[in-house]
Write a protein that holds these residues in place. Structure first.
Motif, PDB file in Angstrom:
ATOM      1  N   VAL A 296       0.845  -1.195   0.000  1.00 42.63           N
ATOM      2  CA  VAL A 296       0.000   0.000   0.000  1.00 42.63           C
ATOM      3  C   VAL A 296       0.883   1.248   0.000  1.00 42.63           C
ATOM      4  O   VAL A 296       0.704   2.162  -0.810  1.00 42.63           O
ATOM      5  N   SER A 297       1.919   1.239   0.879  1.00 42.55           N
ATOM      6  CA  SER A 297       2.709   2.461   1.022  1.00 42.55           C
ATOM      7  C   SER A 297       3.637   2.693  -0.160  1.00 42.55           C
ATOM      8  O   SER A 297       3.991   3.835  -0.436  1.00 42.55           O
ATOM      9  N   VAL A 298       4.078   1.644  -0.866  1.00 48.86           N
ATOM     10  CA  VAL A 298       4.961   1.891  -2.015  1.00 48.86           C
ATOM     11  C   VAL A 298       4.196   1.798  -3.337  1.00 48.86           C
ATOM     12  O   VAL A 298       4.790   1.925  -4.404  1.00 48.86           O
ATOM     13  N   ASP A 299       2.870   1.504  -3.224  1.00 46.97           N
ATOM     14  CA  ASP A 299       1.992   1.492  -4.395  1.00 46.97           C
ATOM     15  C   ASP A 299       2.456   0.502  -5.466  1.00 46.97           C
ATOM     16  O   ASP A 299       2.673   0.852  -6.620  1.00 46.97           O
ATOM     17  N   LEU A 300       2.659  -0.739  -5.049  1.00 45.10           N
ATOM     18  CA  LEU A 300       3.031  -1.824  -5.984  1.00 45.10           C
ATOM     19  C   LEU A 300       2.060  -2.985  -5.793  1.00 45.10           C
ATOM     20  O   LEU A 300       1.487  -3.162  -4.713  1.00 45.10           O
ATOM     21  N   PRO A 301       1.891  -3.837  -6.803  1.00 43.03           N
ATOM     22  CA  PRO A 301       1.096  -5.056  -6.607  1.00 43.03           C
ATOM     23  C   PRO A 301       1.920  -6.105  -5.845  1.00 43.03           C
ATOM     24  O   PRO A 301       3.132  -5.977  -5.717  1.00 43.03           O
ATOM     25  N   VAL A 302       1.219  -7.155  -5.378  1.00 42.71           N
ATOM     26  CA  VAL A 302       1.893  -8.250  -4.674  1.00 42.71           C
ATOM     27  C   VAL A 302       1.762  -9.523  -5.513  1.00 42.71           C
ATOM     28  O   VAL A 302       0.683  -9.837  -6.003  1.00 42.71           O
ATOM     29  N   VAL A 303       2.896 -10.223  -5.680  1.00 44.57           N
ATOM     30  CA  VAL A 303       2.863 -11.524  -6.372  1.00 44.57           C
ATOM     31  C   VAL A 303       2.717 -12.604  -5.313  1.00 44.57           C
ATOM     32  O   VAL A 303       3.406 -12.587  -4.288  1.00 44.57           O
ATOM     33  N   ASP A 304       1.804 -13.556  -5.578  1.00 45.49           N
ATOM     34  CA  ASP A 304       1.545 -14.589  -4.562  1.00 45.49           C
ATOM     35  C   ASP A 304       2.598 -15.682  -4.620  1.00 45.49           C
ATOM     36  O   ASP A 304       2.361 -16.819  -5.054  1.00 45.49           O
ATOM     37  N   VAL A 305       3.808 -15.331  -4.199  1.00 47.98           N
ATOM     38  CA  VAL A 305       4.907 -16.292  -4.135  1.00 47.98           C
ATOM     39  C   VAL A 305       5.679 -15.898  -2.884  1.00 47.98           C
ATOM     40  O   VAL A 305       5.651 -14.741  -2.468  1.00 47.98           O
ATOM     41  N   ASP A 306       6.310 -16.828  -2.212  1.00 56.18           N
ATOM     42  CA  ASP A 306       7.119 -16.472  -1.041  1.00 56.18           C
ATOM     43  C   ASP A 306       8.326 -17.412  -0.956  1.00 56.18           C
ATOM     44  O   ASP A 306       8.517 -18.265  -1.822  1.00 56.18           O
ATOM     45  N   LEU A 307       9.144 -17.237   0.036  1.00 55.25           N
ATOM     46  CA  LEU A 307      10.405 -17.975   0.110  1.00 55.25           C
ATOM     47  C   LEU A 307      10.341 -19.176   1.059  1.00 55.25           C
ATOM     48  O   LEU A 307      11.327 -19.888   1.214  1.00 55.25           O
ATOM     49  N   CYS A 308       9.186 -19.367   1.720  1.00 55.21           N
ATOM     50  CA  CYS A 308       9.096 -20.467   2.706  1.00 55.21           C
ATOM     51  C   CYS A 308       7.869 -21.356   2.512  1.00 55.21           C
ATOM     52  O   CYS A 308       7.947 -22.573   2.691  1.00 55.21           O
ATOM     53  N   GLY A 309       6.715 -20.751   2.217  1.00 60.78           N
ATOM     54  CA  GLY A 309       5.491 -21.537   2.056  1.00 60.78           C
ATOM     55  C   GLY A 309       4.883 -21.933   3.385  1.00 60.78           C
ATOM     56  O   GLY A 309       3.848 -22.581   3.430  1.00 60.78           O
TER      57      GLY A 309
END
Lengths: 520, 366
Positions: free
Chosen positions: B124-137
């Motif tokens: 929200v604060s940097v105004d970017l979308p989020v990709v649904d991927v992460d480094l741990c799961g």
């Protein structure tokens, strides 16, 4: 097996404390030392005390202690000994209850405790081995040379009643109150009752069917189930010694039997006066050749151990009031009764009664057929009366209605003649005479019964268990097939002899029965 | 298996209304650790207001330069010394300056527990979308367990923004060295930090890390939220997408100081079978033993839920007497590939055991 509570009571285990589970009822057989849990897979810890000797398991994380306890329980352990007497975590205690595992802790060196436990657990086996060794040494050194002595030694070593019984279960030596649990089964027996455990071990001889003797022991209930195993081990050792003695006895019996059979053969060949050498041999054997003799022939069939049962036959003839010469002959015994003067008719009848009593006694044992001859005088008379007795025994085998016992006096000449129809020359002739009937055995049976019943249709029907019309039809068919008339005396005689030779009475009624004349 | 693009998930706007489900789901994937997602949920709800953050399906986000953000350090310190709100954006800007590359999307370092929502709040604060991927799961405690460290052998440059306002960049060295440096800094200063990785481009994402973890959180959370008061133990297991290991009272919790942090074990007595279920933990629940035999281990998440409310009982909250349900969830398929399991198996946590994994149900997308 020993219980854990007994191990806990050992002096060396004084400082040990039960940390989890209940020691009551935990039976132990051995001790397993465990340095790493992986060793459990190779060790059969059933049911054992597992000693965790490796680096202190109490300092390991709880899950590791849980895991090793679980693996020990899976491998069959019932108890675990570990270092330290601090309380175990609650979940570990719950787990032990769940695994039915008793955990004991101690601050003293665990190996000392393990050694004390191992010695204690081995004690019953050591005692058992000692007793078995005692029996073996006593027999080998010759300190015990009789079954009675052996039974006494076993009872002394074990401190419990021991007995040696014969095949029927009757006590020969030792405690007469002991009973063989199931004497018909030739395998080791164990029977538990309120008073204790009775164990029995059969004594068998190679080559002989059936049990010769039983060794029996009763372990009182207060000795505990663990005392039965050692007692059985001692019986096993004793059974070997008994079997050895029986085998030696047996060899002597067989040797004597061969000597008697040879002497009997020479006596039966006598037609005139015996040679001086034969007289000497007979006198040495205690066989009277002079005077009057009445012979008896007892046929038992080839399956009976004639030599082994000779003592029994002699005993039973004494019971029947007969002083007899008894000798093994082929598939049975031959014997004779002797007197100085010619026996009266009354004496002969009384004698026949005694022979029948002897026969009845032996029949229970062997299923024998017995024939008794007429009195004859002199050495050759022995052969003659025995020959008659042999004929009578041959006929007796086919006479169940007379209890398979025949006395030549009751036979008459005609029936003696019948015995001679069982010759190898007569049988083929008889067979060809009856040939047309042989395809239907019921016709031969009917013909034999009809002739025996003096041509009475109703009696024949009763004997065969069929309707008299059936008998009438069969007789008509027989007459047609044979092309004879059954009212002709000549034909009847020939057919009756033929029926005796090849009919059902000749073989089928008694397959093991005699086929030829007295087998001389 | 369904095609993930068919169900309208390639672009999904996450709003404040999703927070309750997201929080519950993230707590479940925390495996008893990862921190309480509620504080991050509040942070996100406050930042997004009536707006929305686009959540991109990784299959459609191949062109993006993704910066992974999240919180590292002690979750207790995070809740005691609350973030000013700018730390995460500062970390992203710092790593962009260091690498000279702009991030075009954000993703979470671990989309479970507290970090299940930090990427959304930062987006929200940097105004970017989020990709649904992460480094741990799921929740994992150490930087060397990040999927990028496992796949590449090294981590991209990391920027740490401390609550005190300082910023550090760590570059070079393998995952283990990065972990050591970051821990040393956290121990010296504040106890926690916002972290952002340099932008990463990957196609496809599924090879570089667990995928669709946020979506899994939303699904699991929504199903748990929908449970009625009469839900049975089995209903709870089904809603959480897990396999029931046991249910009953906690009979003992033992905590001990040691090499790791938050070490200890909790024992549950199963109500039906009376079996003793021991949960060995270090920040997260790591291994479950049934009557002394291991029945479930990392990397499968082990979840303890309060039986009545079906709410997660974290490792640091579990107490003797709690009435709980213990579940095993399937780990992301990323961790079941050859050569990867070792990083997250029991021996990676000092427990000398082989992994005991449950079966992955067919049709899962993560």
């Amino acid at each position: 097996m020993t219980e854990l509570s007994a191990v806990l009571a050992l002096p060396a285990w004084g400082g040990a404390e039960v940390l989890a589970g209940a020691p009551g009822g935990v039976a132990l057989r051995g001790v397993v030392l465990l340095e790493a849990p992986g060793q459990l897979d190779e060790t059969a810890a059933v049911p054992a005390l597992v000693v965790l000797t490796g680096a202190s398991w109490r300092l390991a994380p709880a899950w590791q202690l849980d895991a090793v306890l679980r693996r020990a329980a899976d491998a069959g352990a019932r108890a675990v000994l570990l270092a330290g007497t601090d309380a175990l975590p609650v979940p570990t205690r719950l787990l032990c209850t769940r695994l039915e595992l008793c955990v004991v802790g101690a601050d003293t060196p665990l190996l000392d405790l393990a050694a004390a436990a191992a010695v204690h657990l081995a004690a019953p086996e050591v005692a058992s081995a000692r007793a078995v060794l005692g029996v073996s040494r006593a027999v080998a050194d010759g300190r015990v040379g009789t079954p009675a002595g052996l039974v006494g030694l076993c009872a002394e070593l074990l401190g419990v009643p021991v007995a040696l019984c014969d095949a029927s279960g009757a006590v020969l030596h030792g405690d007469r109150a002991l009973v063989v649990p199931r004497p018909s089964e030739p395998v080791a027996q164990r029977e538990r009752t309120g008073a204790g455990t009775t164990a029995a071990r059969p004594v068998l001889l190679p080559g002989l069917r059936g049990v010769q003797r039983w060794l029996v022991v009763r372990v009182p209930g207060d000795r505990g189930p663990a005392a039965v195993g050692p007692a059985e081990d001692v019986l096993a050792a004793a059974a070997t010694a008994v079997a050895g003695w029986l085998a030696a006895e047996r060899t002597a019996v067989e040797r004597d039997a061969r000597g008697r059979a040879a002497l009997l053969t020479d006596v039966l060949r006598l037609t005139g006066e015996p040679s001086p050498e034969l007289r000497q041999r007979a006198a040495a054997a205690g066989w009277p050749l002079a005077g009057w003799h009445v012979g008896v022939r007892i046929r038992t069939g080839s399956a009976t151990d004639v030599a082994g049962l000779r003592a029994e036959a002699v005993r039973r003839s004494a019971e029947a009031g007969l002083q007899l010469v008894v000798a093994e002959q082929g598939d049975g015994w031959s014997g004779w009764w002797s007197t100085d003067r010619s026996p009266s008719a009354v004496e002969v009848r009384q004698l026949a009664e005694r022979f029948r009593r002897l026969h009845d006694g032996l029949r229970q044992l062997t299923g024998c057929a017995t024939g008794v001859g007429r009195p004859h005088q002199g050495p050759a008379g022995v052969a003659r009366t025995l020959s008659e007795a042999a004929d009578a025994a041959l006929l007796a085998a086919g006479r169940p209605e007379q209890g398979r016992f025949l006395h030549v006096d009751q036979l008459g000449v005609a029936q003696t003649l019948l015995a001679w129809t069982r010759t190898e020359t007569f049988e083929p002739a008889a067979r060809s005479l009856l040939e047309p009937l042989l395809s239907d055995p019921s016709l031969v049976r009917t013909l034999a019964a009809y002739l025996d019943a003096e041509s009475s249709l109703s009696e024949t029907a009763a004997v065969l268990g069929v309707h008299r019309n059936t008998v009438a039809q069969r007789v008509t068919r027989i007459e047609r097939l044979l092309r004879v008339s059954l009212s002709d005396h000549e034909q009847r005689l020939a057919l009756q002899l033929a029926c005796r030779a090849v009919g059902p009475g000749a073989r089928s009624q008694d397959p093991s029965g005699p086929r030829g004349p007295a087998g001389l | 298996m369904r095609d993930p693009r068919d169900d309208g998930w390639d672009v999904r706007a996450v709003t404040a209304a999703d927070v309750p489900a997201l929080v519950r789901g993230a707590d479940v994937l925390g495996s008893g650790g990862g921190g309480d997602a509620r504080s991050a949920g509040l942070l996100f709800a406050h930042a997004v207001g009536s707006g929305a953050v686009p959540l991109l399906d990784p299959a459609r986000a191949t062109g993006h330069a993704v910066s992974f953000v999240g919180m590292v350090g002690a979750v207790s310190a995070f809740t005691e010394e609350l973030p000013g709100g700018e730390e995460f954006a500062r970390a992203v800007r710092a790593v962009e300056r260091w690498t000279g590359e702009r991030a075009t999307a954000l993703a979470s370092i671990e989309a479970a527990g507290l970090n299940g929502l930090t990427a959304l709040a930062t987006a929200v604060s940097v105004d970017l979308p989020v990709v649904d991927v992460d480094l741990c799961g799921r929740a994992l405690p150490r930087l060397e367990q990040f999927s990028l460290a496992v796949v590449d052998g090294a981590l991209p440059p990391l920027a740490l923004a401390l609550p005190s306002g300082q910023v550090l960049v760590v570059e070079g060295g393998d995952g283990v060295r990065c972990e050591r440096v970051v821990r040393a800094v956290l121990a010296a200063e504040g106890g926690w930090a916002a972290i952002a990785t340099g932008p990463v481009r990957r196609a496809p994402w599924s090879g570089a890390g667990p995928v669709r973890t946020t979506r899994r959180c939303l699904q699991v959370g929504a199903r748990l939220e929908a449970l009625g008061p009469s839900a049975t133990t089995e209903d709870v297991a089904v809603a959480a997408g897990g396999e029931l290991l046991g249910a009953g009272r906690v009979v003992e919790v033992a905590r001990r100081a040691g090499a790791g942090f938050g070490r200890g074990s909790a024992c549950v007595r199963d109500q039906r079978t009376s079996a003793l279920l021991r949960l060995e933990m270090e920040n997260e629940y790591l291994v479950a033993f049934e009557d002394g035999a291991p029945v479930a281990t990392t990397p499968d998440p082990l979840v303890v839920l309060e039986r009545r409310s079906a709410r997660v009982v974290a490792c640091d909250r579990i107490r003797r007497g709690d009435d709980v349900v213990v579940l095993r969830l399937p780990a992301p398929s990323f961790w079941s590939r050859p050569g990867r399991t070792d990083r997250v198996a029991p021996r990676a946590f000092g427990l000398d055991l082989d992994p005991v994994l449950g079966e992955r149900p067919d049709g899962t997308l993560w």
